[in-house]
Write an enzyme that holds these catalytic residues in place. Structure first.
Site, short mmCIF file in Angstrom:
data_model
loop_
_atom_site.label_atom_id
_atom_site.label_comp_id
_atom_site.label_asym_id
_atom_site.label_seq_id
_atom_site.Cartn_x
_atom_site.Cartn_y
_atom_site.Cartn_z
N HIS A 165 0.80 -1.22 0.00
CA HIS A 165 0.00 0.00 0.00
C HIS A 165 0.84 1.27 0.00
O HIS A 165 0.59 2.20 -0.78
CB HIS A 165 -0.92 -0.03 1.22
CG HIS A 165 -2.19 0.72 1.03
ND1 HIS A 165 -3.38 0.35 1.62
CD2 HIS A 165 -2.48 1.83 0.31
CE1 HIS A 165 -4.34 1.20 1.27
NE2 HIS A 165 -3.81 2.10 0.48
N GLU B 124 -14.68 -4.87 -1.27
CA GLU B 124 -14.90 -4.25 0.05
C GLU B 124 -16.02 -3.23 -0.10
O GLU B 124 -16.05 -2.45 -1.06
CB GLU B 124 -13.64 -3.55 0.57
CG GLU B 124 -12.47 -4.48 0.84
CD GLU B 124 -11.21 -3.75 1.29
OE1 GLU B 124 -11.32 -2.60 1.76
OE2 GLU B 124 -10.11 -4.32 1.14
N GLU C 280 -4.58 -3.73 -2.84
CA GLU C 280 -4.06 -2.36 -2.77
C GLU C 280 -2.55 -2.29 -3.03
O GLU C 280 -1.78 -1.80 -2.22
CB GLU C 280 -4.43 -1.75 -1.42
CG GLU C 280 -5.93 -1.57 -1.30
CD GLU C 280 -6.37 -0.99 0.02
OE1 GLU C 280 -7.28 -0.13 0.03
OE2 GLU C 280 -5.83 -1.40 1.07
N PHE D 155 -8.87 2.97 13.51
CA PHE D 155 -9.23 2.45 12.20
C PHE D 155 -9.11 0.93 12.15
O PHE D 155 -9.61 0.29 11.24
CB PHE D 155 -8.34 3.09 11.12
CG PHE D 155 -8.98 3.17 9.77
CD1 PHE D 155 -10.01 4.07 9.53
CD2 PHE D 155 -8.55 2.36 8.72
CE1 PHE D 155 -10.61 4.14 8.27
CE2 PHE D 155 -9.14 2.43 7.46
CZ PHE D 155 -10.17 3.33 7.23
#
Length: 972
Positions: A390, A501, A431, A583
């Site tokens: 990522h 997602e 990602e 998160f």
């Protein structure tokens, strides 16, 4: 210098392994000796630091970050936890050295001896008795090493496993999860005959055709003459494919060191495998020596099914199926990425009970037992390779230094998991942008396994309909449903659209999930997606010293709440400066697997049985499954009446094939009193299922039979309502009078979506009331107040009228044009202590909000006040109940208050003010109030998913202008 250390494999992306055996689908776990347990351990500051003479111990499998070392967990989402550019890593690089003395069984003499390390994060170096054996990378796949020439049967050997935490591999393992270090899956030692099955590939089709391809090797080198392979399927003998044998005999590529054989059969009246009907057959493959004795055995649970893409539809056994999925990490609040078989079974059983039929193994191959369980219980699996770069995605996607790593990780996943019927799609990772390395990996998969599609979001985002990218499925993440529908209706769609997602479950979230699925079910070309995600990754932490509780924390949590002196830790709680906060807490279950309210929403959205509508002959029942009838279910009718009664009657479910509907007689005669009435069909399992005992609730579809009349209250003459000097209501059961509320303790969506900052800027969290006027007459008191904020002045009017048995409260609030998106408009008051039970007629019993209420049926519900609050890891707005018509708050002696609402409204009753929740980072910081904090909202903003994805839809935003609401307060 040690030759393995001399290679510096932690900064050599071209080196994916050394001395490691090829991956295969022959599972040796049932033949192995477990080496799990306490190992000698020391944590070095760097891989080239000298090993000391003093040792502690560490439990294997397990992360050292959770076992008392000074190297603690760290959470980052996108950013790497260090500054070095790939492939480089910090010189301060925690390195764990594990040692274990192993007694090699004497009966293994002459056999091939293999060490299996289930997973190590992130570089594994293996030595035995001081001799170098091998190297492996990939923190989520097993590594095997041939120890035959290193150990002797009947003697003791010292196995040393050195695990380097940071490496070039860390840059492609940058997943949204905690960073750990250690050996996180089991370590095994097993032995085989020198002549052994090197691999078995099973292909079982829905027409009953079965092909079993076997690869055979001999540890001594050349294969002996006369070997052969046999097999049986549930007692049915498999035939040898002689054509295959003749072709191999003429093929110059076939080596004397590699044997190949094929077995085949056709099963008549085959029972096919689907997620709804996970039918499995027992397959046994035997490798024989020339004299007929068995040299090796491989056992498999086989499901007959086909997966294909036709046009823009993903088909399982020829049927277009909805993918009701969730992303799942291997996680446990005490042991991190180390999970047991029982843990995984509990995960899947819970998901099955709440209507899920698919799992994406985010973002790496999960523990092998998960796939066995998915085969057995019935889940479609998107198997994802351990690739996420990522932070440096663009640079790495085409970097030739990482080419081997991409192909190695994808191919080894496929080789391990290819025989699982549950695996229907291969994923190239997550990602990591899109580049030549992905194309190379995809090319290998398509050649090796043409029976399954390949997906990769990074490729799909280049164009959902682009045929030239390495993704057979358009698999975006967090795409607004409006964009998905527009694409499906555009005439340009070429692939199935299944979001990898969607509906980010951080905190109090998952708004508009029902609207999302209504669009999917109504739009050809849309087939579902995978909610992000299953777990809140809270690690149980001791408050006293800030350390992980580890295995000693067993039993120190219940119903989503940590025991006193403990809390659920998220990013930053272990003292790390670089982190991404809460998160990490974005799952549909709490860290102890307690369901969040959204699971009840999903259960109803995914219901196999629906009440479609009402016709003259009665309610219409529909079968919304793909493959199964309703014979595995039973039902009970419930009629909920506004007067407090609930009537029940048995329900006979009609015989319906998938997609069929039928009208059934209304089971009750409606009372003539004209009150509101709701009909619910309680659907439960009719017999024990592998994932649910008989009587487990499957869904609660509901239809309204009769709307509610408008409540009326007759004023009582010569009775006054008492107010104080500020025009606030005085009542013996209220500690704080009803005042205007426009604020809620911000949810994670509010915070990360920017709404909370705007509300604070306006001053909605600190409104000051100013009395403007009080008007009194014989029956009522009118009060006008103003609340000034940065966006203007809000005028709030209350009219209190004495009515029989209580007080009627009529309220209005006028919001200026600048105040265009507030959290709520309503009243808040506080009660005296002792009112500990809430009973209500409305939606429930679990938490619900305007844009997340499909799973909360209307009825009569009752809960202790302390159980109404939902303990999201970061305290925030929670505990709301939507569509409430009336409620009581009572003490054990049945005294208390009763509230009748003019129309169905959002309410909440908790022990916390919004300011209390907003000020706290963890629940151990909250001090419950003795009384109740009660909100009655004329309007309440939807939850949405703006922490990562779309906000709520415009229908659930609060307009400016005048809002009106009314309610009656009575004493019980």
């Amino acid at each position: 210098m040690d030759p393995l250390l001399g290679l510096r494999p932690w900064e050599a992306p071209e080196v994916t392994s050394w001395g490691r055996l090829p991956m295969c689908a022959v599972d040796r776990r049932d033949q192995a000796v477990s080496l799990d347990g306490d190992w000698r351990f020391q944590l070095l500051p760097a891989p080239d630091a000298p090993v000391r003479d003093t040792w502690s111990s560490s439990y294997v499998p397990g992360a050292w970050t959770l076992q008392g070392t000074d190297d603690l967990p760290q959470y980052t989402n996108v950013r790497m936890p260090f500054e070095e550019f790939p492939p480089f890593v910090p010189s301060a690089n925690p390195t764990g050295v594990y040692e274990c003395e192993v007694d090699v069984p004497g009966e293994w003499a002459g056999r091939r001896i293999v060490l299996q390390v289930g997973a190590a994060e992130s570089v594994l170096l293996v030595h035995v008795d001081g001799r170098p054996v091998g190297i492996s990378k990939d923190s989520h796949l097993a590594a095997e090493f041939d120890l035959t020439g290193v150990v002797r049967a009947g003697e003791r050997a010292v196995v040393r496993l050195t695990v380097v935490k940071w490496s070039d591999s860390s840059h492609i393992e940058d997943q949204d999860q905690w960073w750990h270090g250690g050996i996180t899956r089991s370590v095994l030692l097993y032995a085989t005959d020198p002549l052994h099955l090197a691999d078995v590939t099973v292909r079982a089709r829905r027409n009953g055709e079965l092909l079993v391809d076997c690869r055979v090797r001999d540890a001594g080198g050349a294969l002996p003459d006369g070997w052969y392979v046999s097999g049986e399927l549930d007692g049915r003998l498999l035939a040898q494919d002689t054509d295959f044998d003749r072709a191999n005999a003429q093929d110059e590529r076939v080596s004397d060191f590699l044997g190949e054989a094929r077995l085949l059969t056709t099963v008549p009246d085959v029972r096919t495998w689907t997620a709804e009907t996970p039918e499995l057959y027992d397959l046994t493959v035997r490798l024989h020596r020339a004299d007929g004795t068995v040299a090796d055995i491989s056992r498999h649970r086989t499901g007959f099914r086909d997966v294909e893409i036709v046009g823009r539809d993903l088909l399982v056994n020829g049927e277009r199926v909805f993918i009701r999925g969730v992303n799942r990490h291997d996680f446990h609040p005490l042991t991190g990425r180390t999970v047991s078989y029982d843990d995984m079974r509990a995960d899947l059983v819970l998901l099955k009970r709440f209507g899920f039929n698919a799992i994406r193994t985010a973002h790496y191959p999960n523990d092998p037992s998960l796939y066995d369980l998915a085969d057995e219980l019935g889940f479609y699996v998107v198997d994802e390779a351990d690739i996420e770069s990522h932070d440096h995605a663009h640079e790495i996607a085409g970097d030739p230094r990482y080419l081997n790593a991409f192909v190695d990780r994808v191919s080894r996943m496929v080789l391990r998991d290819k025989n699982h019927p549950s695996v229907i799609i291969w994923s190239l990772g997550n990602e990591s942008d899109y580049g030549a390395n992905h194309d190379a990996a995809a090319g290998w998969v398509r050649r090796h396994d043409p029976t399954r599609p390949v997906q990769y979001e990074g490729a799909a985002k280049r164009g959902w309909a682009d045929p030239d990218v390495a993704s057979d499925i358009a698999c975006p993440m967090y795409a607004p449903i409006e964009e998905c529908v527009a694409h499906a209706l555009s005439g340009k769609q070429t692939k199935p659209l299944i979001q990898c997602e969607y509906s980010h479950a951080m905190g109090n979230s998952n708004g508009t999930l029902a609207e999302h699925w209504a669009a999917i079910e109504a739009t050809p070309g849309l087939q579902g997606g995978f909610i992000w995600e299953f777990w809140d990754h809270g690690i149980l932490q001791r408050v006293s010293d800030g350390r992980p509780a580890g295995r000693a924390g067993a039993g120190l949590y219940e119903r989503g709440v940590a025991a006193p002196g403990h809390r659920w830790a998220y990013g930053g709680d272990f003292g790390e400066a670089l982190h991404d906060g809460a998160f990490i807490a974005d799952g549909v279950v709490f860290p102890d697997r307690t369901p969040k309210p959204v699971l009840y929403e999903h259960r109803e959205i995914a219901a196999p049985v629906r009440l479609e509508c009402l016709k003259h002959e009665g309610p219409v029942i529909g079968n919304h499954q793909h493959f199964r009838g309703l014979d595995w279910l039973t039902g009970e009718w419930r009629l909920s009446l506004a007067d407090g009664r609930t009537l029940t009657a048995p329900a006979e479910l009609p015989e319906l094939r998938p997609g069929e509907t039928a009208a059934v007689p209304l089971p009750f005669d409606l009372p003539a009193d004209g009150g509101e009435a709701w009909l619910t069909l309680k659907v439960t399992t009719a017999r024990d299922e592998p994932w649910a005992p008989r009587g487990t609730v499957v869904c609660l579809p509901q239809v309204r039979l009769r709307p509610a009349p408008v409540p009326r209250a007759v004023p009582v003459a010569d009775r006054t309502v008492e107010t104080d000097a500020d025009g606030l209501l005085v009542h013996p059961l209220l500690l704080a009078a009803p005042t205007l509320s426009l604020w809620r303790a911000p949810t994670d969506n509010d915070e990360l979506g920017g709404m909370a900052a705007r509300w604070r800027e306006w001053g909605l969290d600190s409104l000051v009331r100013k009395l403007v006027a009080v008007r009194r007459d014989r029956e009522s008191v009118g009060v006008l107040a103003e609340y000034a904020c940065a966006a203007g002045v809000v005028r709030h009017e209350q009219v209190f009228t004495a009515v029989e048995g209580g007080i009627r409260v009529e309220e209005s609030a006028q919001l200026p044009e600048a105040l265009d998106d507030v959290a709520r408009v309503g009243s808040v008051f506080e009660t005296v202590a002792g009112l500990n039970l809430l009973e209500w007629f409305g939606q429930g019993p679990w938490e619900s909000y305007p844009d997340r209420s499909a799973g909360a049926p209307v009825g009569h519900h009752s809960l202790p006040v302390d159980e109404l609050f939902t303990p999201y890891l970061r305290p925030q707005e929670s505990g709301g109940r939507h569509g409430v018509r009336h409620f009581t708050l009572s003490a054990p002696d049945a005294t208390g208050l009763f509230v009748q609402l003019d129309r169905p409204s959002q309410i909440s009753v908790t022990r916390h003010r919004a300011a209390d929740l907003a000020a706290a980072a963890h629940h151990d910081e909250l001090v419950p109030r003795d009384g109740c904090v009660v909100h009655i909202d004329a309007a309440h903003r939807g939850l949405g998913t703006a922490s990562c994805g779309p906000d709520t839809s415009p229908a659930y935003l609060l307009p400016t202008g005048t809002h009106r609401w009314g309610w009656i307060l009575r004493v019980l």
